[in-house]
Write a protein that holds these residues in place. Structure first.
Motif, PDB file in Angstrom:
ATOM      1  N   LYS A  15      75.338  22.652  26.338  1.00  0.00           N
ATOM      2  CA  LYS A  15      76.237  23.410  25.532  1.00  0.00           C
ATOM      3  C   LYS A  15      75.809  23.407  24.078  1.00  0.00           C
ATOM      4  O   LYS A  15      76.016  24.281  23.398  1.00  0.00           O
ATOM      5  N   LEU A  16      75.542  22.166  23.615  1.00  0.00           N
ATOM      6  CA  LEU A  16      75.255  21.912  22.095  1.00  0.00           C
ATOM      7  C   LEU A  16      73.789  21.723  22.203  1.00  0.00           C
ATOM      8  O   LEU A  16      73.422  20.762  22.721  1.00  0.00           O
ATOM      9  N   VAL A  17      73.013  22.347  21.443  1.00  0.00           N
ATOM     10  CA  VAL A  17      71.361  22.288  21.193  1.00  0.00           C
ATOM     11  C   VAL A  17      71.125  21.899  19.997  1.00  0.00           C
ATOM     12  O   VAL A  17      71.301  22.576  18.838  1.00  0.00           O
ATOM     13  N   HIS A  18      70.606  20.620  19.637  1.00  0.00           N
ATOM     14  CA  HIS A  18      70.508  19.983  18.371  1.00  0.00           C
ATOM     15  C   HIS A  18      68.788  20.471  18.035  1.00  0.00           C
ATOM     16  O   HIS A  18      68.015  19.833  18.753  1.00  0.00           O
ATOM     17  N   ILE A  19      68.753  20.828  16.761  1.00  0.00           N
ATOM     18  CA  ILE A  19      67.386  20.944  16.266  1.00  0.00           C
ATOM     19  C   ILE A  19      67.294  19.967  14.957  1.00  0.00           C
ATOM     20  O   ILE A  19      68.061  20.590  14.124  1.00  0.00           O
ATOM     21  N   LEU A  20      66.334  19.209  14.882  1.00  0.00           N
ATOM     22  CA  LEU A  20      66.428  18.258  13.892  1.00  0.00           C
ATOM     23  C   LEU A  20      65.026  18.447  12.766  1.00  0.00           C
ATOM     24  O   LEU A  20      63.866  18.503  13.427  1.00  0.00           O
ATOM     25  N   ASN A  21      65.482  18.750  11.770  1.00  0.00           N
ATOM     26  CA  ASN A  21      64.262  19.283  10.697  1.00  0.00           C
ATOM     27  C   ASN A  21      64.060  17.778   9.973  1.00  0.00           C
ATOM     28  O   ASN A  21      64.801  17.136   9.309  1.00  0.00           O
ATOM     29  N   TYR A  22      62.787  17.413  10.032  1.00  0.00           N
ATOM     30  CA  TYR A  22      62.354  16.130   9.471  1.00  0.00           C
ATOM     31  C   TYR A  22      61.033  16.264   8.678  1.00  0.00           C
ATOM     32  O   TYR A  22      60.204  16.998   9.123  1.00  0.00           O
ATOM     33  N   GLY A  23      60.831  15.533   7.575  1.00  0.00           N
ATOM     34  CA  GLY A  23      59.537  15.542   6.894  1.00  0.00           C
ATOM     35  C   GLY A  23      59.699  15.070   5.589  1.00  0.00           C
ATOM     36  O   GLY A  23      60.574  14.136   5.210  1.00  0.00           O
TER      37      GLY A  23
END
Length: 561
Positions: A169-177
Motif C-alpha cells: 500500500k505504501l511504497v517508500h523511496i529513500l533518496n540518499y547521498g
C-alpha cells in the motif's frame, strides 16, 4: 454445475467408445486440467469465504451472453448470494442481476464484448503489471491480491511471477547521498504543487530541515511537494523521481490511484561525504535509518503494508576528491545497501530486495582525476543484480562546477524515476552501454545495448568535445588519432583511426578533458562529455520541465573482445 467430462471418460482405456480393442488411450492434459478446475470451482462455492483465498477462481459463464461496454477487464460487485449488483469501471452497467457461479468479483469480456470468464474468491491483481504474451485464463494471487501464478489461455501452461517490488500500500523511496540528494543550489523550487498519491514526512522531503527530533520531524505524513530548506537546500531529485514513476505508471495502464497505492519520498543525505562517511555507524546514516523506521510506523498506524524497494544513490564526487580506490568504493557501497536491506527487513518484517539506483558521476575533470569512480559504478551495475545505473550527468545543466540547476536536479530525478518504474514492472533498467568492441585493421566497431534504437549523435544539446563525438582510442598511455566516427545499423559506432592499431587498443568515451578545458568547470559545453544517445521518445513532465529522457551513453573504457 455439470462436468464437461467425467473422470471415467477422461481416463478410459480405449479411444473408440464402441471398440475397446483400439488399445490404451493417453488422457489429454487439457481435459484433465478442465476437469480439475471444475472441481476447484465447485469446492470454492461449497467452502464460501472460509476456503482457500489464495486462488482467484475462474469459470466460464456457461453460455450466458451479457453484453458489456468495452472489451477489457470489467469489475463486478456481487450481492451476498453472488448475484451481480454493480460493475466498474467506466460506467459499466450492472450485470442485470444475473446469478454468476461462486462469488464473482470481476468479469472478462471476449472480443465481441460478451462476458465469457468470471473471476471469483480473490482480488484481481492490482499491481498494474501488464502480463506478456497471450491472454491469461486463470490467476493465483498472494494474500494481498497480487498475481503470483497465471495460467495461459492458449495452451494451459503456467507462468510464475515474483511479487512486484512496489507490491504494498505504501511504497517508500529513500533518496540518499551527498549534496545533489539535498538539492544544493537547485533554486527556485519547481515542484510546488503536491503530487497526487505521494507523501513526505511532516518535516518535509528533507525531514530534518524542520529542526526537531527525529520522531517529531516524522510524526505524520503530508502530501509531497518540494520546499526550500536552510540554504542552499532547494529542488531535490526526489520530486522528479516520484513524478516520473507516476507518469510512467499511468502510461502503462494503471495509475497509483487506480491501484490504491501511495509513494513515500524522503531525502536523508549529507553534503560532501564519502561512502564511508555515509555508512552505518556514522551519524549521517541515522537520518536514513529513521526515515525507514518511521516510514514503517506511519504505514502501520494507517493500516497500510509498507515496502522499501529502492534507495536512490546521489553520490560519488567526494570519493573522487578523496582518491578512494574503485574496489573500496564498490565494496563500501554494497555494504551500505546490504545493511540497509537487513535493517528494513528487521523493522518491516519483509524480505524483498532493496535496489540501489544511481547516476554515474561525471565531474572527474573538475577534480583533475580519471573517471575511476564512474567506471566502478558502471561495473557494479553490470555485475550486481541489485545495483542499477541510470544515466551519466554530463548533459545536464549545472548551477556551478558540481551542482545542478533546478531543471537539472528534477530531470536527474526523472531518470532515476524511469529506472524505478521499470522495477515496478518487474524489470531491471539498463542504460546505453557498450556490449562488444571489435577491430578490422584501422577500423573499430563498438556495439551497444540500445534501450530504444537507433543511436543518434546529438551536437545540439551537447557540443562536440573533441571532433570525435566524445570517443577516444588509446594504446596504453598513447592517444591514437581518430579520423571519423559514424553510426551503422542503429546500434553500432564505427571508429576509423588515423594510425595503425594493435589488439591492445582501448575505446574510451566521455573520459579525458577536451583541449582548451578550463579547470573547475562542468556543463554540457565544458569538460568530458559525449554526443551519443538513443531515440527514447518519452517526454517527462510535458507541461513543466518538458524534458526528453533520451538515454545518454555512459562513461566507459573498453578493450577488444
Amino acid at each position: 454445475m455439470a462436468f464437461t467430462k467425467r473422470a471415467a471418460e477422461i481416463w478410459r482405456d480405449f479411444t473408440d467408445a464402441l471398440n475397446p480393442l483400439t488399445g490404451v488411450w493417453q488422457p489429454a492434459k487439457a481435459e484433465i486440467r478442465a476437469w480439475g478446475l471444475e472441481i476447484e470451482n465447485q469446492l470454492g462455492q461449497l467452502l464460501g469465504d472460509s476456503g482457500d483465498s489464495l486462488f482467484t477462481r475462474v469459470t466460464t459463464l456457461e453460455g450466458w451472453r451479457q453484453p458489456l461496454a468495452g472489451r477489457a477487464f470489467v469489475h463486478a460487485d456481487t450481492d451476498p448470494k453472488g448475484g451481480a449488483s454493480a460493475s466498474l469501471p467506466r460506467g459499466h452497467t450492472a450485470l442485470s442481476g444475473a446469478r454468476l457461479p461462486g462469488r464473482v468479483t470481476s468479469v472478462l469480456s471476449d472480443p465481441d464484448g460478451f462476458a465469457h470468464q468470471a473471476f471469483a474468491r480473490g482480488e484481481f491483481p492490482v499491481s498494474g503489471r501488464r502480463f506478456p504474451g497471450s491472454r491469461y485464463a486463470y490467476v493465483r494471487t498472494d494474500p494481498e491480491g497480487f498475481a503470483s501464478r497465471v495460467q495461459r489461455a492458449d495452451d494451459g501452461g503456467f507462468d510464475d511471477f515474483r511479487r512486484p517490488p512496489f507490491g504494498t500500500k505504501l511504497v517508500h523511496i529513500l533518496n540518499y547521498g551527498q549534496s545533489l540528494s539535498l538539492g544544493w543550489y537547485s533554486s527556485p523550487i519547481l515542484t510546488t504543487a503536491a503530487l497526487a498519491n505521494c507523501y513526505s514526512f511532516s518535516g518535509g522531503n528533507r525531514a530534518d530541515d524542520a529542526g526537531g527530533t527525529y520522531a517529531a520531524n516524522r510524526a505524520s505524513l503530508i502530501p509531497f511537494k518540494e520546499s526550500a530548506g536552510p540554504s542552499p537546500n532547494y529542488e531535490t531529485p526526489m520530486g522528479g523521481a516520484l513524478q516520473c514513476v507516476m507518469q510512467l505508471a499511468a502510461a502503462y495502464g494503471a495509475t497509483f490511484g487506480d491501484r490504491g497505492q501511495f509513494l513515500l519520498g524522503s531525502s536523508a543525505g549529507a553534503a560532501n561525504q564519502t561512502v564511508a562517511q555515509l555508512s552505518p555507524g556514522v551519524v549521517n546514516y541515522e537520518r536514513a535509518r529513521n526515515d525507514i523506521f518511521y516510514g514503517v510506523a506511519r504505514a502501520a498506524e494507517n493500516g497500510w503494508s509498507y515496502s522499501l524497494p529502492a534507495i536512490i544513490w546521489e553520490q560519488g564526487e567526494a570519493d573522487i576528491d578523496a582518491g578512494t580506490s574503485p574496489k573500496i568504493y564498490v565494496t563500501q557501497r554494497e555494504a551500505l545497501r546490504a545493511y540497509t536491506e537487513n535493517y528494513y527487513w528487521s523493522v518491516a518484517g519483509r524480505s524483498n530486495p532493496v535496489h540501489m539506483v544511481s547516476y554515474q558521476v561525471s565531474t572527474h575533470n573538475f577534480y583533475g582525476k580519471a573517471p575511476d569512480i564512474a567506471l566502478a559504478q558502471l561495473d557494479q551495475a553490470m555485475r550486481h543484480p541489485l545495483h542499477i545505473l541510470t544515466t551519466p550527468t554530463y548533459f545536464l545543466p549545472y548551477s556551478d562546477t558540481v551542482h545542478l540547476t533546478n531543471v537539472g536536479s528534477k530531470t536527474l530525478g526523472a531518470y532515476q524515476g524511469k529506472a524505478l518504474a521499470a522495477l515496478d514492472r518487474g524489470e531491471k533498467f539498463l542504460p546505453l552501454y557498450p556490449t562488444s568492441v571489435r577491430r578490422l585493421g584501422r577500423v573499430v566497431f563498438v556495439k551497444f545495448h540500445v534501450p530504444v534504437p537507433p543511436l543518434v549523435f546529438d551536437i545540439t544539446t551537447i557540443t562536440d568535445p573533441n571532433g570525435a563525438k566524445g570517443f577516444e582510442l588509446w594504446e596504453l598511455d598513447t592517444s591514437i588519432p581518430i579520423s571519423s566516427v559514424s553510426i551503422v545499423g542503429g546500434d553500432t559506432v564505427v571508429i576509423k583511426a588515423g594510425a595503425d592499431l594493435s589488439d591492445i587498443v582501448e575505446v574510451r568515451y566521455a573520459d579525458a578533458a577536451p583541449a582548451g578545458y578550463v579547470p573547475g568547470t562542468t556543463s554540457p559545453n565544458a569538460g568530458s562529455r559525449g554526443n551519443l544517445h538513443d531515440s527514447d521518445p518519452f517526454v517527462f513532465d510535458p507541461s513543466g520541465v518538458n524534458a526528453r529522457l533520451w538515454n545518454w551513453c555512459v562513461i566507459f573504457r573498453k578493450g577488444l573482445d
